[in-house]
Design an enzyme around this catalytic site. Structure first.
Site, mmCIF file in Angstrom:
data_model
loop_
_atom_site.group_PDB
_atom_site.id
_atom_site.type_symbol
_atom_site.label_atom_id
_atom_site.label_comp_id
_atom_site.label_asym_id
_atom_site.label_seq_id
_atom_site.Cartn_x
_atom_site.Cartn_y
_atom_site.Cartn_z
ATOM 1 N N ASP A 24 49.869 4.304 33.176
ATOM 2 C CA ASP A 24 50.562 3.299 33.474
ATOM 3 C C ASP A 24 51.850 3.345 32.629
ATOM 4 O OD1 ASP A 24 48.515 2.185 35.110
ATOM 5 O OD2 ASP A 24 47.415 1.319 33.438
ATOM 6 N N GLU A 202 50.757 -3.335 43.243
ATOM 7 C CA GLU A 202 50.516 -3.862 41.671
ATOM 8 C C GLU A 202 51.792 -2.990 41.008
ATOM 9 O OE1 GLU A 202 46.739 -2.763 41.274
ATOM 10 O OE2 GLU A 202 47.030 -0.357 41.326
#
Ligand code: NAG
Ligand code: NAG
Ligand code: NAG
Ligand code: NAG
Ligand code: NAG
Length: 550
Positions: A24, A202
């Site tokens: 991420d 997301e």
């Protein structure tokens, strides 16, 4: 002490730019300095901050969350904890903002949707960030966007239906100083995939580029379906025009590629006007997804523009090389720490937020001393365990342990660690009558009973074996990793020959228990435990040597 740092023949790949699990990634540039933050889950401290001047060579300069007042991971389950960050710089106030989410509850039985928060710093090199400022919304993967008129937007991923768990990208305007909502949260996008629970839009990031607003998201779940897609529109909330070239990053279209699960991208403009992006990817070994023990690493790629849309990596899948664009790096260098410093290297991690200090670099100069508590590596607490990420698939970890074990519960050793539910180790334990034995704990895995909803039993499937050694003196411990296995061995004294009683399949570090998750990756560790009782026997580790190899 006994070894000099070695230059080994490990591949000098360009990618991953952050080898070892670093999922991420979020990237920002300030002047000629680039910074990346990545996710850390139940590890402490949270959110490593890496710095680079050239996008290729990165140095760990600190962590966004390194105080218990910012992050108290107490009893936090595996793979909950600190999720995907957004790292941004606000030029007007000269502050860095790190937005994140701490998921304290994320088990098969109970998934509490968390609220997000941010911390700030004016000096990113000082390794000291503010205490959290919390938002009001529930959700994860928070983004922040400052509009040209001064409005501040918070954008995140959340559920819009508690029954079906259908995910969406949400947004509202906030009062930045307090995190308080100024407008109702609204769904601004539901992704490009069929709207069901595996689509999961997301990781949103909003950009304003060339008078156009862009919404970059991840979707398709965190496995091979993971991808990046982008929309553009006239406002930070849309309405959105779909990029006909979506997905703009999706290695999953060809499962034979060496890099998989690509997505969760963020982009940045260099000083020279060129654009670059970072995303996560995994490198499955052995041609299967059961051997990806390093987890999700951070990859770099160029970004170009066509018809006002960004083109990631020239429209090609992500790879370990950017031939003709950036040269591969120098080969990886061995990490060798003889514990002569009085402070712990930034690259070491604890499991969860320690309740109290359990290590010392000064009690016995030249040694890392661990003081045991009652908790062992399989407990959902904070054992006396210090971890450092494995950084290449072929890598050897070695230390020398000085430990007298007065009882058959006092144990110290090394581990190849994923979580309390998945770890394998070799250590020294007392025999209860004045002697010591080598103990190996392998196949550590949580058991699961019944169909959905999944419930974990407290029991583990663990194989324990003992091997006799001398009653005193140093013992060297070694774990040799390769693409598909780990060999766990020991040698008595400083010159004894190594014996490797255990070889485990590395899928034991990358295939989670049923109902579990695989969001992190492997780390080597040293530990000291009283196995359920407090222990007063310190464990002294003379060095930490991590040697990547071809
Ligand atoms: C969601 O939709 C996709 C595409 O139709 C399908 O492949 C997938 O199985 C669906 N997932 C669920 C959980 O229904
Ligand atoms: C911005 O617009 C200019 C002029 O149309 C164009 O040359 C440039 O490539 C655009 N930049 C981006 C990032 O789209
Ligand atoms: C450990 O020692 C205790 C007390 O001497 C004994 O009861 C127990 O069986 C021993 N356990 C093992 C695993 O050796
Ligand atoms: C796990 O242990 C706790 C505390 O001992 C107990 O209350 C719980 O019932 C156990 N759970 C299972 C599934 O065995
Ligand atoms: C990894 O090491 C094990 C144990 O030495 C060996 O059996 C296996 O062939 C090795 N695998 C690879 C891919 O090198």
């Amino acid at each position: 002490m006994y070894y000099k740092p070695l230059l080994v023949r490990a591949f000098g790949l360009l990618n991953p730019i952050l080898p070892g699990w670093n999922p991420d990634p979020s990237i920002v540039r300030v002047g000629s300095d680039y910074f990346i933050a990545t996710s850390t889950f139940e590890y402490f401290p949270g959110h490593p901050i890496y710095h680079s001047k050239d996008l290729v060579t990165w140095e760990l300069i600190g962590h966004g969350l390194n105080r218990a007042s910012q992050l108290s991971l107490l009893g936090t389950p595996s793979d909950a904890g600190i999720w995907a960050p957004t790292l941004r710089y606000h030029a007007r106030t000269k502050k860095f903002y790190l937005l994140t989410t701490a998921r304290y509850a994320y088990t098969a039985e109970y998934r509490l949707f968390p609220r997000s928060f941010y911390v700030t710093t004016e000096d990113i090199f000082a390794n000291s960030w503010s205490d959290p400022v919390y938002f009001d919304a529930l959700g994860y993967d928070p983004d922040i966007f400052w509009d040209t008129n001064g409005d501040v937007y918070s954008t995140w991923s959340g559920i819009n239906n508690a029954v079906d768990k259908i995910y969406s990208i949400y947004q509202n305007k906030i009062d930045l100083a307090t995190g308080t909502s100024l407008t109702e949260a609204q769904v601004i996008f539901q992704g490009t995939l069929p709207d069901n629970s595996s689509a999961r839009p997301e990781g949103p990031h909003i950009y304003f580029i060339n008078s156009t607003y862009y919404l970059l998201i991840a979707e398709g779940g965190s496995g091979p379906g993971h991808r990046s897609t982008i929309q553009r529109g006239p406002s930070p909330s849309g309405p959105w025009e779909n990029n006909p070239k979506n997905p703009i990053l999706f290695n999953g279209a060809d499962l034979s590629l060496s890099v998989q699960d690509t997505g969760h991208a963020d982009i940045v403009q260099a000083r020279d006007g060129s654009w670059w992006g970072v995303a996560l990817g995994v490198r499955p070994q052995n041609g299967d997804f059961n051997h990806q023990q390093l987890g999700r690493e951070t990859f770099l790629f160029p970004v170009t523009w066509e018809d006002g849309w960004p083109v990631l990596n020239g429209g090609n899948p992500l790879s370990e090389h950017l031939v003709g664009i950036l040269k591969d790096k120098s080969p990886l260098v061995a990490y060798f720490n003889e514990f002569t410093s009085h402070t712990l290297d930034l690259a070491f991690y604890f499991l969860r937020t320690p309740s109290k200090a359990f290590y010392s670099l000064t009690s016995r100069p030249g040694y890392l001393r661990l003081y045991a508590n009652a908790f062992a590596l399989g407990d959902r607490d904070s054992p006396a365990l210090i971890l450092r990420k494995q950084t290449s698939y072929e890598e050897t970890f070695e230390t020398e342990l000085d430990f007298s074990a007065p009882t058959n519960l006092t144990e110290a050793g090394i581990t190849i660690f994923y979580s309390d539910l998945l770890h394998n180790g070799i250590g020294v334990i007392g025999d209860g009558v004045g002697g010591r034995r080598i103990i190996t704990r392998t196949n550590v895995q949580a058991a699961q009973v019944g169909p959905w909803p999944l419930v974990f039993t407290n029991s583990t499937i663990t194989t324990v074996a003992y091997h006799l050694i001398s009653a005193s003196g140093p013992v060297r411990l070694r774990i040799i990793g390769n693409a598909t296995s780990y060999s766990l061995g020991y040698a008595e004294g400083r010159s004894g020959k190594f014996v490797f009683p255990i070889v485990i399949d590395s899928s034991l570090l990358s295939v989670p228990p049923v109902g579990g998750f695989f969001f992190k990756g492997a780390a080597f560790g040293v530990y000291n435990t009283g196995n359920g009782k407090p222990s007063i026997s310190p464990a002294d580790f003379a060095y930490w040597r991590q040697t990547p190899a071809m």
